[in-house]
Design an enzyme around this catalytic site. Sequence first.
Site, PDB file in Angstrom:
ATOM      1  N   CYS A 266      -1.089   0.984 -10.412  1.00 17.34           N
ATOM      2  CA  CYS A 266      -1.955   0.768  -9.243  1.00 17.34           C
ATOM      3  C   CYS A 266      -3.415   0.546  -9.627  1.00 17.34           C
ATOM      4  O   CYS A 266      -4.044  -0.430  -9.187  1.00 17.34           O
ATOM      5  CB  CYS A 266      -1.803   1.919  -8.243  1.00 17.34           C
ATOM      6  SG  CYS A 266      -2.488   3.509  -8.782  1.00 17.34           S
ATOM      7  N   HIS A 314      -3.636   7.162  -5.876  1.00 15.70           N
ATOM      8  CA  HIS A 314      -3.146   5.796  -5.642  1.00 15.70           C
ATOM      9  C   HIS A 314      -4.288   4.955  -5.087  1.00 15.70           C
ATOM     10  O   HIS A 314      -5.186   5.459  -4.411  1.00 15.70           O
ATOM     11  CB  HIS A 314      -1.963   5.788  -4.675  1.00 15.70           C
ATOM     12  CG  HIS A 314      -1.277   4.462  -4.602  1.00 15.70           C
ATOM     13  ND1 HIS A 314      -0.461   3.991  -5.622  1.00 15.70           N
ATOM     14  CD2 HIS A 314      -1.297   3.467  -3.656  1.00 15.70           C
ATOM     15  CE1 HIS A 314       0.004   2.783  -5.300  1.00 15.70           C
ATOM     16  NE2 HIS A 314      -0.497   2.454  -4.122  1.00 15.70           N
ATOM     17  N   HIS A 326      -1.091  -3.910  -3.543  1.00 15.47           N
ATOM     18  CA  HIS A 326      -1.060  -2.791  -4.477  1.00 15.47           C
ATOM     19  C   HIS A 326       0.210  -2.845  -5.320  1.00 15.47           C
ATOM     20  O   HIS A 326       1.165  -3.557  -4.992  1.00 15.47           O
ATOM     21  CB  HIS A 326      -1.155  -1.458  -3.735  1.00 15.47           C
ATOM     22  CG  HIS A 326       0.058  -1.116  -2.916  1.00 15.47           C
ATOM     23  ND1 HIS A 326       0.667   0.124  -2.937  1.00 15.47           N
ATOM     24  CD2 HIS A 326       0.796  -1.857  -2.031  1.00 15.47           C
ATOM     25  CE1 HIS A 326       1.694   0.145  -2.108  1.00 15.47           C
ATOM     26  NE2 HIS A 326       1.799  -1.039  -1.542  1.00 15.47           N
TER      27      HIS A 326
END
Length: 350
Positions: A266, A314, A326
């Site tokens: 990520c 994240h 993402h």
Amino acid sequence: MASHRRTSQPGLARTTRVTALSAAAAATAAVAGAAAAPMAVAQPADTPTDVAGRVDRLYEQAEQAIERYNAAQDRSKRLRREVSTLQDEAARGQERVNRMRAGLGTLAGAQYRSGGVDPTLALMLSADPEDYLDKAAALDRIGTRQAEQLAEFKDAQRGLNQKRSAAMLKLDELDRTRQDLNARKRVVQSKLAIAQRLVNSLSAAQRADLAARLQDRASRAGRSMDLHLPDFGPASGRAAMAVAAARAAVGAPYAWGSTGPGAFDCSGLMVWSYRHAGIALPRTSQAQMHAGQQVPLDQARPGDLVIYRGDASHVGMYVGGGQVVHAPYPGARVRYDPIGMMPISAVTRP
């Protein structure tokens, strides 16, 4: 320019200060909880939703471990650069000290041979011209220029010793960081192995259903938050370049520890996307949260980084239309999801 570093220098040769036994103990302790987990298999009583929840939690735990691994890896790279710089500086310092020592030796020898030394001092003299100059300086037996040269030599020697000490300390820190890196890597591998065993225990049809459920969880979470963000129009400038790069990465596989170009985790996707815009982002999602101006969610613009979860483990990039791009989790590919797919902790504009 050729490097001044030498492969072997006095004072820099060393042995590792942490034993292999302590390294193994540290790594074992770090993964003990995960490694001791029972064999993960789907139980007959488990519903597809139960299995999806268990796998989702394992992926979340793995991602938290991945960001900690990324931080340790980034620290290791920085320390290697610092060690390299210190070793080069120490090598240059050694060359300077050697030149000054040779010059002082020539000076001392010439004074001694010319008879410019008081005979009463003869017994004080050693075979070492430097030692002679030290004693002569203490007794005001050398001139001002020679005293200055001696002082310069002492300063250079002191500076060299400081560089050597600094390099030794950095090498020790690098040793510890490498072991921390290995321990964190094992944590990630353990979490992912447990999740993979759980997935492998399913039939092909069940695995397909699991993948669909995991993706649908994000979509349903985003719809439940019902976020209606104002449309500020397309991105411009560097943000537009980063958005274009992120969109181009859609479909690339997730690979932990990777910053592209063929696969990403990520935070690695954010690093890669903004690199295309000439902006160097820090490596982890936690650090990226502070890599610019934080703005309210209702002022999010394309190119902003959306940081998720309370521990900032994240990150995705807002690309407009209520969506982020993402890298979701291992086994998935870079994709679009609703901005509200999970709890948001910050929105940062690099």
